[in-house]
Design a protein around this motif. Structure first.
Motif, mmCIF file in Angstrom:
data_model
loop_
_atom_site.group_PDB
_atom_site.id
_atom_site.type_symbol
_atom_site.label_atom_id
_atom_site.label_comp_id
_atom_site.label_asym_id
_atom_site.label_seq_id
_atom_site.Cartn_x
_atom_site.Cartn_y
_atom_site.Cartn_z
ATOM 1 N N TYR A 11 0.663 -1.100 0.018
ATOM 2 C CA TYR A 11 0.210 0.033 0.085
ATOM 3 C C TYR A 11 0.917 1.367 -0.029
ATOM 4 C CZ TYR A 11 -3.741 -2.875 1.728
ATOM 5 O OH TYR A 11 -4.614 -4.081 1.756
ATOM 6 N N ASN A 13 0.669 3.620 1.934
ATOM 7 C CA ASN A 13 1.211 4.139 3.235
ATOM 8 C C ASN A 13 2.472 3.919 3.806
ATOM 9 O OD1 ASN A 13 0.904 1.461 4.473
ATOM 10 N ND2 ASN A 13 -1.151 1.561 4.857
ATOM 11 N N PRO A 37 -1.427 -6.500 4.077
ATOM 12 C CA PRO A 37 -1.124 -6.850 5.763
ATOM 13 C C PRO A 37 -1.366 -8.243 6.178
ATOM 14 C CG PRO A 37 -2.225 -4.868 5.567
ATOM 15 C CD PRO A 37 -2.172 -5.421 3.872
ATOM 16 N N SER A 55 0.275 -6.102 11.522
ATOM 17 C CA SER A 55 -0.925 -5.393 12.015
ATOM 18 C C SER A 55 -0.772 -5.262 13.442
ATOM 19 C CB SER A 55 -2.155 -6.305 11.658
ATOM 20 O OG SER A 55 -2.377 -6.248 10.253
ATOM 21 N N SER A 82 -7.854 5.936 4.918
ATOM 22 C CA SER A 82 -7.733 4.618 4.385
ATOM 23 C C SER A 82 -8.312 3.484 5.009
ATOM 24 C CB SER A 82 -6.449 4.171 4.006
ATOM 25 O OG SER A 82 -5.310 4.523 5.043
ATOM 26 N N SER A 105 -7.099 -7.405 5.853
ATOM 27 C CA SER A 105 -7.021 -6.450 7.080
ATOM 28 C C SER A 105 -7.234 -7.297 8.437
ATOM 29 C CB SER A 105 -8.071 -5.581 7.245
ATOM 30 O OG SER A 105 -8.214 -4.773 8.403
ATOM 31 N N ALA A 106 -6.421 -6.917 9.432
ATOM 32 C CA ALA A 106 -6.498 -7.512 10.882
ATOM 33 C C ALA A 106 -6.924 -6.460 11.848
ATOM 34 C CB ALA A 106 -5.382 -8.219 11.296
ATOM 35 N N THR A 107 -6.150 -5.207 11.797
ATOM 36 C CA THR A 107 -6.474 -4.155 12.652
ATOM 37 C C THR A 107 -7.551 -3.443 12.393
ATOM 38 O OG1 THR A 107 -4.040 -3.999 12.965
ATOM 39 C CG2 THR A 107 -5.683 -1.909 13.550
ATOM 40 N N GLY A 108 -7.775 -3.139 11.145
ATOM 41 C CA GLY A 108 -9.087 -2.476 10.587
ATOM 42 C C GLY A 108 -10.458 -3.282 11.174
ATOM 43 N N GLY A 147 -6.496 0.565 2.845
ATOM 44 C CA GLY A 147 -5.122 0.812 2.364
ATOM 45 C C GLY A 147 -5.920 1.379 0.889
ATOM 46 N N TYR A 183 -2.231 1.588 13.383
ATOM 47 C CA TYR A 183 -2.740 0.501 12.614
ATOM 48 C C TYR A 183 -1.718 -0.650 12.562
ATOM 49 C CZ TYR A 183 -5.973 3.783 11.767
ATOM 50 O OH TYR A 183 -7.284 4.797 11.997
HETATM 51 C C1 LIG Z 1 -4.017 2.877 7.748
HETATM 52 C C2 LIG Z 1 -3.748 1.423 7.201
HETATM 53 O O1 LIG Z 1 -3.092 0.571 8.053
HETATM 54 C C3 LIG Z 1 -3.029 -0.677 7.979
HETATM 55 C C4 LIG Z 1 -3.890 -1.603 8.322
HETATM 56 C C5 LIG Z 1 -3.754 -2.873 8.679
HETATM 57 C C6 LIG Z 1 -4.834 -3.648 9.094
HETATM 58 O O2 LIG Z 1 -5.928 -3.480 9.124
HETATM 59 O O3 LIG Z 1 -4.511 -4.896 9.531
HETATM 60 C C7 LIG Z 1 -2.355 -3.259 8.647
HETATM 61 C C8 LIG Z 1 -1.559 -2.239 8.151
HETATM 62 C C9 LIG Z 1 -1.601 -1.201 7.554
HETATM 63 O O4 LIG Z 1 -1.653 -1.066 6.121
HETATM 64 C C10 LIG Z 1 -4.195 1.138 5.911
HETATM 65 O O5 LIG Z 1 -3.964 0.131 5.385
HETATM 66 O O6 LIG Z 1 -4.851 1.941 5.385
#
Ligand SMILES: C=C(O[C@@H]1C=C(C(=O)O)C=C[C@H]1O)C(=O)O
Length: 282
Positions: A11, A13, A37, A55, A82, A105-108, A147, A183
């Motif tokens: 990404y 970021n 991620p 994450s 994002s 995603s894991a954190t989102g 992302g 994140y």
């Molecule tokens: C802000 C961000 O943070 C992220 C979100 C992540 C997740 O959700 O696990 C992991 C890494 C990052 O890329 C994004 O992806 O937009």
């Protein structure tokens, strides 16, 4: 000795941290592996990467086998641009409906569940799918994207006047807690670090130097991000004023706040102590 295997998020970021390395402005004795991620998370936890962005929720779940590198994160103070929830109805009206979750995603995903539990007070059904908005919205009333996928989908929704509600989860987290949100963190496998301390010190310094160069060259980074993502330059320039890469006291306090809520939501099994390379208790 085999080369260090270093993860890179695919990404934009991550670009401020990796730009200098990509341009050869700093020496890097490592194999770069660029993935979404959750793929990096799996590669790192299975021992196929030695250092990687991880994450932040996965750090809490695997804290005994990895150590956080200092001075690095993917974070934001409020609006993040994002981590987006798209919905056909206001979020408070999602009770009992289905929400698709990006498989990347894991954190989102954890942040969405924390906010549904403790801020919006809605209980929904989840389905994990590929990060493609139109397909997700055919199957559900809401869709979480992160992302580049999130920003590209947002651009499309705006350009085509699609009447979705778009919720920035970083903004919601800020409204709820007043805190920043972390994140991702950079981590090293404890097993690797225990026998390669000098290499970890060297790479930790290289990554921080690369981050500082990237931020000094942020105009070039924003142009590179536009080429890679297809997003308008105005969006990538705004994004790099929004996304942050530091890991100071504010970020650490915010991360522990997130972990408290993740624990209350049953997303992690115990409370977390941050172990940072080069600091007491690492
Ligand atoms: C802000 C961000 O943070 C992220 C979100 C992540 C997740 O959700 O696990 C992991 C890494 C990052 O890329 C994004 O992806 O937009």
């Amino acid at each position: 000795m085999s080369r260090l295997r270093l993860g890179q998020l695919d990404y934009i970021n991550c670009l401020p941290v990796y730009h200098a390395l990509e341009e050869g402005l700093l020496p890097l004795e490592a194999e770069l592996v660029k993935k979404p991620p959750n793929v990096l998370n799996r590669l790192f936890m299975s021992g196929q990467l030695d250092v990687s962005p991880l994450s932040s929720i996965e750090y809490a779940r695997n804290k005994d086998s990895c150590i956080i590198l200092p001075g690095l994160s993917i974070s934001a103070d409020g609006r993040v641009m994002s981590i987006l929830l798209f919905s056909k109805v206001p979020v408070t009206e999602l009770e009992g409906k289905k929400v698709c979750l990006t498989e990347s995603s894991a954190t989102g995903v954890a942040l969405l569940k924390v906010l549904f539990d403790h801020y919006y007070h809605v209980d929904v059904d989840y389905e994990t799918t590929v990060p493609e908005l139109s397909g997700m919205m055919e199957r559900a009333d809401g869709a979480l994207l992160i992302g580049d996928n999130a920003m590209q989908a947002h651009q499309y929704v705006e350009e085509h006047h699609i009447p979705y509600h778009v919720t920035d989860l970083g903004e919601t987290w800020k409204q709820f807690t007043g805190a920043k949100m972390v994140y991702a963190v950079w981590v090293v496998r404890k097993a690797y670090a225990s026998s390669n301390a000098a290499a970890v010190n060297y790479l930790s310094n290289i990554l921080i130097n690369s981050k500082e160069i990237g931020h000094r060259q942020i105009t070039a980074v924003a142009a590179k991000a536009q080429q890679r993502s297809g997003l308008p330059l105005s969006v990538t320039e705004d994004y790099f004023k929004t996304i942050k890469h530091d890991f100071g006291d504010d970020e650490r306090k915010a991360l522990l706040t997130f972990y408290d809520y993740a624990y209350k939501s049953g997303l992690i099994d115990e409370r977390v102590k941050l172990r940072v390379w080069g600091e007491a208790g690492a």
